[in-house]
Scaffold this motif. Structure first.
Motif, PDB file in Angstrom:
ATOM      1  N   LEU A 107       0.841  -1.188   0.000  1.00 46.24           N
ATOM      2  CA  LEU A 107       0.000   0.000   0.000  1.00 46.24           C
ATOM      3  C   LEU A 107       0.880   1.242   0.000  1.00 46.24           C
ATOM      4  O   LEU A 107       1.864   1.314   0.744  1.00 46.24           O
ATOM      5  N   LYS A 108       0.501   2.221  -0.808  1.00 48.97           N
ATOM      6  CA  LYS A 108       1.280   3.459  -0.957  1.00 48.97           C
ATOM      7  C   LYS A 108       1.521   4.140   0.386  1.00 48.97           C
ATOM      8  O   LYS A 108       2.608   4.639   0.653  1.00 48.97           O
ATOM      9  N   ARG A 118      -0.265   4.146  16.648  1.00 53.05           N
ATOM     10  CA  ARG A 118       0.722   5.102  16.136  1.00 53.05           C
ATOM     11  C   ARG A 118       0.901   4.860  14.643  1.00 53.05           C
ATOM     12  O   ARG A 118       0.584   3.775  14.150  1.00 53.05           O
ATOM     13  N   ASP A 119       1.386   5.885  13.954  1.00 55.00           N
ATOM     14  CA  ASP A 119       1.732   5.705  12.556  1.00 55.00           C
ATOM     15  C   ASP A 119       3.076   4.999  12.492  1.00 55.00           C
ATOM     16  O   ASP A 119       4.003   5.370  13.207  1.00 55.00           O
ATOM     17  N   VAL A 120       3.169   4.000  11.643  1.00 54.87           N
ATOM     18  CA  VAL A 120       4.428   3.292  11.451  1.00 54.87           C
ATOM     19  C   VAL A 120       4.793   3.460   9.979  1.00 54.87           C
ATOM     20  O   VAL A 120       4.213   2.810   9.117  1.00 54.87           O
ATOM     21  N   PRO A 121       5.737   4.384   9.684  1.00 53.47           N
ATOM     22  CA  PRO A 121       6.101   4.603   8.290  1.00 53.47           C
ATOM     23  C   PRO A 121       6.854   3.411   7.712  1.00 53.47           C
ATOM     24  O   PRO A 121       7.595   2.735   8.419  1.00 53.47           O
ATOM     25  N   GLY A 122       6.587   3.154   6.442  1.00 53.85           N
ATOM     26  CA  GLY A 122       7.316   2.094   5.764  1.00 53.85           C
ATOM     27  C   GLY A 122       6.401   1.229   4.929  1.00 53.85           C
ATOM     28  O   GLY A 122       5.210   1.137   5.175  1.00 53.85           O
ATOM     29  N   PHE A 123       6.996   0.616   3.911  1.00 55.91           N
ATOM     30  CA  PHE A 123       6.247  -0.258   3.020  1.00 55.91           C
ATOM     31  C   PHE A 123       6.172  -1.662   3.603  1.00 55.91           C
ATOM     32  O   PHE A 123       7.168  -2.202   4.072  1.00 55.91           O
ATOM     33  N   GLU A 173      16.236  -1.181   8.052  1.00 52.11           N
ATOM     34  CA  GLU A 173      17.309  -0.261   7.659  1.00 52.11           C
ATOM     35  C   GLU A 173      16.784   0.903   6.831  1.00 52.11           C
ATOM     36  O   GLU A 173      17.211   2.042   7.003  1.00 52.11           O
ATOM     37  N   ASN A 174      15.864   0.600   5.927  1.00 52.04           N
ATOM     38  CA  ASN A 174      15.353   1.617   5.016  1.00 52.04           C
ATOM     39  C   ASN A 174      13.867   1.349   4.761  1.00 52.04           C
ATOM     40  O   ASN A 174      13.509   0.694   3.788  1.00 52.04           O
ATOM     41  N   PRO A 175      12.986   1.848   5.650  1.00 47.61           N
ATOM     42  CA  PRO A 175      11.561   1.529   5.592  1.00 47.61           C
ATOM     43  C   PRO A 175      10.869   1.903   4.281  1.00 47.61           C
ATOM     44  O   PRO A 175       9.860   1.322   3.933  1.00 47.61           O
ATOM     45  N   LEU A 176      11.415   2.873   3.552  1.00 46.80           N
ATOM     46  CA  LEU A 176      10.777   3.313   2.315  1.00 46.80           C
ATOM     47  C   LEU A 176      11.478   2.780   1.071  1.00 46.80           C
ATOM     48  O   LEU A 176      11.238   3.251  -0.046  1.00 46.80           O
ATOM     49  N   ASN A 177      12.331   1.777   1.264  1.00 48.31           N
ATOM     50  CA  ASN A 177      13.022   1.163   0.139  1.00 48.31           C
ATOM     51  C   ASN A 177      12.173   0.021  -0.418  1.00 48.31           C
ATOM     52  O   ASN A 177      11.626  -0.766   0.334  1.00 48.31           O
ATOM     53  N   VAL A 182       8.016  -4.349  -7.183  1.00 51.21           N
ATOM     54  CA  VAL A 182       6.881  -4.333  -6.245  1.00 51.21           C
ATOM     55  C   VAL A 182       5.849  -3.301  -6.725  1.00 51.21           C
ATOM     56  O   VAL A 182       6.172  -2.129  -6.910  1.00 51.21           O
ATOM     57  N   LYS A 183       4.616  -3.756  -6.901  1.00 50.72           N
ATOM     58  CA  LYS A 183       3.543  -2.865  -7.319  1.00 50.72           C
ATOM     59  C   LYS A 183       3.076  -2.044  -6.104  1.00 50.72           C
ATOM     60  O   LYS A 183       2.936  -2.587  -5.006  1.00 50.72           O
ATOM     61  N   ILE A 184       2.837  -0.757  -6.304  1.00 52.80           N
ATOM     62  CA  ILE A 184       2.355   0.103  -5.225  1.00 52.80           C
ATOM     63  C   ILE A 184       0.873   0.376  -5.486  1.00 52.80           C
ATOM     64  O   ILE A 184       0.485   0.840  -6.561  1.00 52.80           O
ATOM     65  N   LEU A 185       0.046   0.080  -4.497  1.00 53.40           N
ATOM     66  CA  LEU A 185      -1.405   0.208  -4.612  1.00 53.40           C
ATOM     67  C   LEU A 185      -1.882   1.437  -3.853  1.00 53.40           C
ATOM     68  O   LEU A 185      -1.491   1.653  -2.709  1.00 53.40           O
TER      69      LEU A 185
END
Length: 186
Positions: A107-108, A118-123, A173-177, A182-185
């Motif tokens: 999910l985008k 809490r918000d947990v950033p990352g894919f 290490e890199n939550p937004l990597n 990988v398709k982003i929905l």
């Protein structure tokens, strides 16, 4: 009626337990649990009821989130438009992913959880398509395929039955990597 007070939050040991399979026929208590879990999802998606009772909107709920270590989940994924029937509405007993695609999706905006305040950033990378076997509350067995958003929701809920939280899948290490394939929905 279940409310947010009934849902255990991260750090509670029930969220890290592996839930036990259910046997049929279900007990009256287990059948009631199934109905209450679906009612919670319905109420959480109703703007008036959710506001009155302070419910966060949810599309899935697993019994371990209620500190009940049983393999039962409820999912209620709305249709694309307000008047559409639900895309997926089911209580699944002993759900199991029996096959999945090699293609992955996420999910985008990442994932959320009723047990995480809490918000947990990352894919959170999931399989794009899955095949699931499960029983309904009467013991009838199903084998169905799901793709994209419903597949993501089911993987999230089935993870709860195995003591896995969504953020366990995020790259530390890199939550937004993300890998290129990988398709982003969304």
């Amino acid at each position: 009626m279940l409310t947010m007070d009934n849902i255990v939050r991260e750090g509670h040991p029930a969220l890290r337990e592996v839930a036990k399979p259910l046997t049929f026929p279900l007990s009256e208590e287990e059948r009631t649990l199934a109905h209450e879990m679906m009612a919670f999802l319905e109420n959480s998606q109703d703007p008036d009821i959710s506001e009155e009772y302070g419910l966060r909107a949810g599309v899935g709920l697993a019994a371990p989130q209620l500190a009940i270590p049983k393999r039962m989940i409820a999912v209620l994924i709305p249709g694309e438009y307000e008047d559409d029937p639900p895309e997926l509405k089911a209580v699944m007993v002993n759900p199991k992913i029996v096959s999945h695609s090699v293609e992955n999706i996420c999910l985008k905006d990442g994932e959320g959880c009723l047990s995480v305040d809490r918000d947990v950033p990352g894919f959170v990378v999931r399989h794009t398509r899955i095949t699931v076997t499960y029983q309904d509350i009467n013991g009838k067995t199903f084998k169905k395929r799901f793709k994209e958003y419903p597949a993501i929701v089911l993987q999230h809920e089935i993870d709860h039955l195995n003591g896995i939280m969504f953020y366990d899948h995020i790259n530390k290490e890199n939550p937004l990597n993300l890998d290129d394939d990988v398709k982003i929905l969304g």
